[in-house]
Design a protein around this motif. Sequence first.
Motif, short mmCIF file in Angstrom:
data_model
loop_
_atom_site.label_atom_id
_atom_site.label_comp_id
_atom_site.label_asym_id
_atom_site.label_seq_id
_atom_site.Cartn_x
_atom_site.Cartn_y
_atom_site.Cartn_z
N ASP A 78 0.86 -1.19 0.00
CA ASP A 78 0.00 0.00 0.00
C ASP A 78 0.89 1.24 0.00
N ASP A 80 0.29 4.36 -0.50
CA ASP A 80 -0.24 5.52 0.22
C ASP A 80 0.05 5.42 1.71
N LEU A 83 3.80 6.02 2.26
CA LEU A 83 4.10 7.45 2.14
C LEU A 83 3.63 8.22 3.37
N ALA A 84 2.47 7.88 3.89
CA ALA A 84 1.95 8.55 5.10
C ALA A 84 2.87 8.29 6.29
N LYS A 97 3.63 10.12 -5.88
CA LYS A 97 3.04 8.89 -6.39
C LYS A 97 2.57 9.07 -7.82
N TYR A 105 2.19 1.55 -9.17
CA TYR A 105 2.52 2.91 -8.76
C TYR A 105 3.95 2.99 -8.26
#
Length: 123
Positions: A78, A80, A83-84, A97, A105
């Motif tokens: 995942d 996202d 990155l978080a 992204k 991605y």
Amino acid sequence: MAANPVFHFEIPVTDMDRAVAFYQAVFGVRLSRRVVDGHDMAFFPRADGQPGASGALAKGDVYVPSKTGAILYFDVADIDAVLARATARGAAVLYAKKAVPGAGYVAEIEDSEGNRIALNQID
């Protein structure tokens, strides 16, 4: 040459405790620390007989963090979420992204030590 010829990588760090905390939090893995040839190292998990390279964080006079040179891509489930977690720990997003048609991605971040690393999520 083997289908996956990369065997091992080492990511330069200047502060091993900070780097270990960063990589463990961002990627959700436990690194194992030991001294190899006089250098402080922290090894990523490795499964014998499985595809992919082994790797370690490495601290010493020959290890200099950099945003230039080779870029290591970490497979993530995942992108996202990774990155978080990375930005929550102070990472800068160097390449936002982006969808790669038919492949998933990619994104690039600056780790806690100033290295450019990349993330890859397969569809």
